[in-house]
Design an enzyme around this catalytic site. Structure first.
Site, PDB file in Angstrom:
ATOM      1  N   ASP A 106      -0.973  -3.393  10.429  1.00 36.95           N
ATOM      2  CA  ASP A 106      -2.336  -3.906   9.881  1.00 36.95           C
ATOM      3  C   ASP A 106      -3.369  -3.030  10.575  1.00 36.95           C
ATOM      4  OD1 ASP A 106      -3.715  -6.097   8.382  1.00 36.95           O
ATOM      5  OD2 ASP A 106      -4.896  -6.077  10.128  1.00 36.95           O
ATOM      6  N   SER A 107      -4.142  -2.250   9.580  1.00 38.93           N
ATOM      7  CA  SER A 107      -5.100  -1.301  10.365  1.00 38.93           C
ATOM      8  C   SER A 107      -6.411  -1.505   9.844  1.00 38.93           C
ATOM      9  CB  SER A 107      -4.403   0.082   9.776  1.00 38.93           C
ATOM     10  OG  SER A 107      -3.816   0.094   8.576  1.00 38.93           O
ATOM     11  N   GLY A 155      -8.076   5.596   1.499  1.00 41.46           N
ATOM     12  CA  GLY A 155      -9.149   4.539   1.848  1.00 41.46           C
ATOM     13  C   GLY A 155     -10.293   5.471   2.732  1.00 41.46           C
ATOM     14  N   TYR A 156     -10.750   5.296   3.994  1.00 39.33           N
ATOM     15  CA  TYR A 156     -11.726   5.755   4.436  1.00 39.33           C
ATOM     16  C   TYR A 156     -11.775   7.327   4.936  1.00 39.33           C
ATOM     17  CZ  TYR A 156     -13.474   0.912   4.628  1.00 39.33           C
ATOM     18  OH  TYR A 156     -13.561  -0.322   4.074  1.00 39.33           O
ATOM     19  N   ASP A 157     -10.734   7.889   4.752  1.00 35.15           N
ATOM     20  CA  ASP A 157     -10.222   9.217   5.295  1.00 35.15           C
ATOM     21  C   ASP A 157     -11.504  10.379   5.040  1.00 35.15           C
ATOM     22  OD1 ASP A 157      -7.871   8.430   6.326  1.00 35.15           O
ATOM     23  OD2 ASP A 157      -6.642   9.145   4.672  1.00 35.15           O
ATOM     24  N   ASN A 163       0.646  -1.349   0.240  1.00 32.32           N
ATOM     25  CA  ASN A 163      -0.071  -0.145  -0.107  1.00 32.32           C
ATOM     26  C   ASN A 163       0.808   1.180  -0.020  1.00 32.32           C
ATOM     27  OD1 ASN A 163      -1.654   2.197   0.970  1.00 32.32           O
ATOM     28  ND2 ASN A 163      -3.087   0.810   1.978  1.00 32.32           N
ATOM     29  N   LYS A 179       0.349   3.998   2.831  1.00 31.10           N
ATOM     30  CA  LYS A 179       0.869   3.591   4.016  1.00 31.10           C
ATOM     31  C   LYS A 179       2.357   4.154   4.141  1.00 31.10           C
ATOM     32  CE  LYS A 179      -1.875  -0.368   5.618  1.00 31.10           C
ATOM     33  NZ  LYS A 179      -1.700  -1.802   5.921  1.00 31.10           N
TER      34      LYS A 179
HETATM   35  P1  ITT Z   1      -0.958  -4.002   3.236  1.00 33.54           P
HETATM   36  O1  ITT Z   1      -2.044  -5.417   3.882  1.00 33.54           O
HETATM   37  O2  ITT Z   1      -0.334  -4.516   2.065  1.00 33.54           O
HETATM   38  O3  ITT Z   1      -0.366  -3.241   4.138  1.00 33.54           O
HETATM   39  P2  ITT Z   1      -3.850  -3.009   2.770  1.00 33.54           P
HETATM   40  O4  ITT Z   1      -4.331  -1.858   2.348  1.00 33.54           O
HETATM   41  O5  ITT Z   1      -4.374  -4.435   2.485  1.00 33.54           O
HETATM   42  O6  ITT Z   1      -2.191  -2.896   2.538  1.00 33.54           O
HETATM   43  P3  ITT Z   1      -4.800  -3.450   5.440  1.00 33.54           P
HETATM   44  O7  ITT Z   1      -4.894  -4.861   5.472  1.00 33.54           O
HETATM   45  O8  ITT Z   1      -3.895  -3.230   6.643  1.00 33.54           O
HETATM   46  O9  ITT Z   1      -3.634  -2.753   4.456  1.00 33.54           O
HETATM   47  O10 ITT Z   1      -5.929  -2.757   5.415  1.00 33.54           O
HETATM   48  C1  ITT Z   1      -6.189  -1.350   5.793  1.00 33.54           C
HETATM   49  C2  ITT Z   1      -7.247  -0.787   5.441  1.00 33.54           C
HETATM   50  O11 ITT Z   1      -7.791   0.151   6.305  1.00 33.54           O
HETATM   51  C3  ITT Z   1      -7.052   0.178   3.836  1.00 33.54           C
HETATM   52  O12 ITT Z   1      -6.999  -0.417   2.977  1.00 33.54           O
HETATM   53  C4  ITT Z   1      -8.087   1.401   4.408  1.00 33.54           C
HETATM   54  O13 ITT Z   1      -9.053   0.912   3.615  1.00 33.54           O
HETATM   55  C5  ITT Z   1      -8.202   1.312   5.880  1.00 33.54           C
HETATM   56  N1  ITT Z   1      -7.384   2.214   6.378  1.00 33.54           N
HETATM   57  C6  ITT Z   1      -6.170   1.986   7.224  1.00 33.54           C
HETATM   58  N2  ITT Z   1      -5.612   3.126   7.572  1.00 33.54           N
HETATM   59  C7  ITT Z   1      -6.301   4.008   7.002  1.00 33.54           C
HETATM   60  C8  ITT Z   1      -6.131   5.418   7.090  1.00 33.54           C
HETATM   61  O14 ITT Z   1      -5.218   6.234   7.731  1.00 33.54           O
HETATM   62  N3  ITT Z   1      -6.928   6.113   6.321  1.00 33.54           N
HETATM   63  C9  ITT Z   1      -7.986   5.606   5.791  1.00 33.54           C
HETATM   64  N4  ITT Z   1      -8.222   4.405   5.704  1.00 33.54           N
HETATM   65  C10 ITT Z   1      -7.307   3.567   6.289  1.00 33.54           C
END
Ligand code: ITT
Length: 453
Positions: free
Chosen positions: A64-65, A146-148, A9, A12
């Site tokens: 993981d977020s 994302g959801y920002d 991502n 991130k």
């Molecule tokens: P990696 O697993 O490769 O790190 P990913 O996007 O799949 O990338 P996650 O599984 O941790 O990562 O999912 C995190 C999702 O949560 C991300 O795609 C967003 O939809 C949301 N998210 C996390 N942090 C965020 C942020 O700071 N602002 C907005 N949305 C966020």
């Protein structure tokens, strides 16, 4: 300081680089790994372990977020990236979130970020960061990802996507988690969790395998089991005036502990995909090893029973106990857990003495009273314990109530010895009950990491 980060991502990576400016951030896509853990910690560990294999002796991290919305029971949670299905589609995720919250007044939510680190020696650490807020009625802003555009942090009237990167990073879940990462990795010295609040050292690798098994067998709770059969056995000398065999009573205790262990392992096998924080979903114990352990526990119970020649009535009673355990594990009806412990007491009653004379009928009434009290107490505690995994305070209270079983057993033994002071057999039974209480306190103090109710 070089930090390998397991993510694909780019958003991130950008934020992590902004928050940790002194670090050389090296992205590494943990290609092909399946993020199938039930919680953020599990998924962060899956990702970081996938790259730590390649970068031995270096610092590695995975984030993981996700967003947790109160009215949706914590959803999208670990499924945030793919809330609207595969592949990850941000506009579809946001649209689905707004749709699911149509007409909902309480829009409280929080972002969670879990960072899992592997230090150069291979030790694993986990830190968390949260940002509370609420979900807007409609999207606003173009920054972030994302959801920002939908998330309004507490104390603000703008969405994350309307804040500058610096403003978001200062209060965001990721900013908060990475501040702790900075303090741990900081000057590059060995990881020193004592400088940071809420650092979890991850157990379950190498030397801590024993800990995983102790956790699976919920060893801390084991001393609550023997008292059931001890009380059942005590009814014989008190109400039927018949003596007790020490070896028979000891065998009863052994068989009942093995049956209990069978039930515990079966419970974790049934919940292998869902039970947060348990050793099977955490990857510390394989499902195959757990199945073998379940079989061995049953075999050990049968072995003890055969070896000590349990009387005929013990077998159907124990069979009923096994059926109740299996049913409870699959239905989670609190009542059935009460039935299990009442049947355990019943096993003590039917097997502590093989001399079934007319006097044995005198045991029926006191045994029924004891079984009903047991059933009610365990039923109430099990019912109350629902949801304890997400509420540490409740978990602590439930732990105390589970420990209360030993006090209940000791009280019963004490009352019997006061009612029947002439019965000599009560003394060893009381001593055995007191030993169980000491063991319980000792395990709770020495093994806090394996406590589980
Ligand atoms: P990696 O697993 O490769 O790190 P990913 O996007 O799949 O990338 P996650 O599984 O941790 O990562 O999912 C995190 C999702 O949560 C991300 O795609 C967003 O939809 C949301 N998210 C996390 N942090 C965020 C942020 O700071 N602002 C907005 N949305 C966020």
């Amino acid at each position: 300081m070089k930090l390998f980060v397991a993510t694909h991502n780019q958003h991130k990576i950008r934020e992590i680089s902004q928050i940790l400016p002194g670090f050389e951030i090296v992205p590494d896509d943990p290609e092909g790994v399946e993020e199938n853990a039930p919680d953020f910690v599990g998924n962060a560990l899956i990702k970081v372990r996938a790259i730590a294999e390649k970068h031995k002796g270096e610092w590695c991290m995975a984030d993981d977020s996700g967003l947790e919305v109160k009215a949706l029971g914590g959803a999208p949670g670990v499924h945030s990236a793919r809330y609207a299905g595969e592949p990850c589609n941000t506009p579809a995720n946001n649209a689905l979130l707004l749709k699911n919250l149509e007409g909902v007044k309480d829009r409280a939510a929080r972002f969670t970020c879990c960072c899992a680190l592997v230090d150069p020696s291979g030790e694993e650490l986990v830190v968390h960061g949260h940002c509370p807020g609420h979900i807007a009625e409609k999207a606003a802003g173009v920054e972030g990802f994302g959801y920002d555009p939908l998330f309004i942090p507490n104390g603000y009237d703008k969405s994350f996507a309307e804040l500058s990167a610096d403003e978001k990073n200062a209060i965001s879940h990721r900013g908060r988690a990475l501040e702790k990462v900075k303090a741990i990795v900081g000057d590059g010295s060995v990881a020193d969790g004592s400088r940071v609040e809420h650092v979890e050292r991850v157990e379950g690798k190498g030397g801590s395998r024993v800990l995983a098994w102790l956790k699976l067998f919920r060893v801390v709770n084991l001393p609550t089991v023997p008292g059931d059969v001890l009380v059942g056995a005590a009814l014989w000398p008190c109400f039927a005036g018949l003596g007790l065999s020490v070896s028979r009573t000891a065998a009863l205790v052994g068989a009942s502990v093995f049956l209990y262990l069978f039930g515990l392992v079966d419970n974790d096998i049934v919940g292998a995909k869902t039970d947060k924080g348990r050793p099977i979903p955490g990857g510390e114990i394989s499902i195959g090893a757990a199945r073998l352990a379940r079989f061995l526990c049953l075999a050990a119970a049968i072995g003890v029973a055969l070896g000590f020649g349990m009387p005929g009535l013990w077998w159907p009673m124990s069979f009923l106990l096994l059926v109740s355990v299996a049913l409870y594990n699959r239905t989670k009806w609190s009542f059935l857990m009460g039935v299990c412990r009442a049947l355990n007491l019943g096993c003590g009653v039917v097997a502590a003495n093989t001399v079934y004379s007319m006097d044995a009928a005198l045991l029926l009434e006191p045994a029924a009273v004891a079984c009903v009290i047991w059933l009610a107490y365990i039923w109430a505690v099990t019912w109350y314990s629902k949801g304890e995994e997400d509420d540490p305070e409740k978990k602590r209270r439930v732990g105390a109530l589970v420990g209360g079983i030993v006090y209940l057993q000791l009280t019963a033994l004490l009352v019997l010895s006061l009612m029947f002071p002439q019965v000599a057999a009560m003394r060893p039974l009381l001593i055995a009950g007191a030993v169980m209480l000491i063991l319980l306190r000792l395990f709770k103090t020495l093994l806090p990491k394996v406590s589980a109710s």
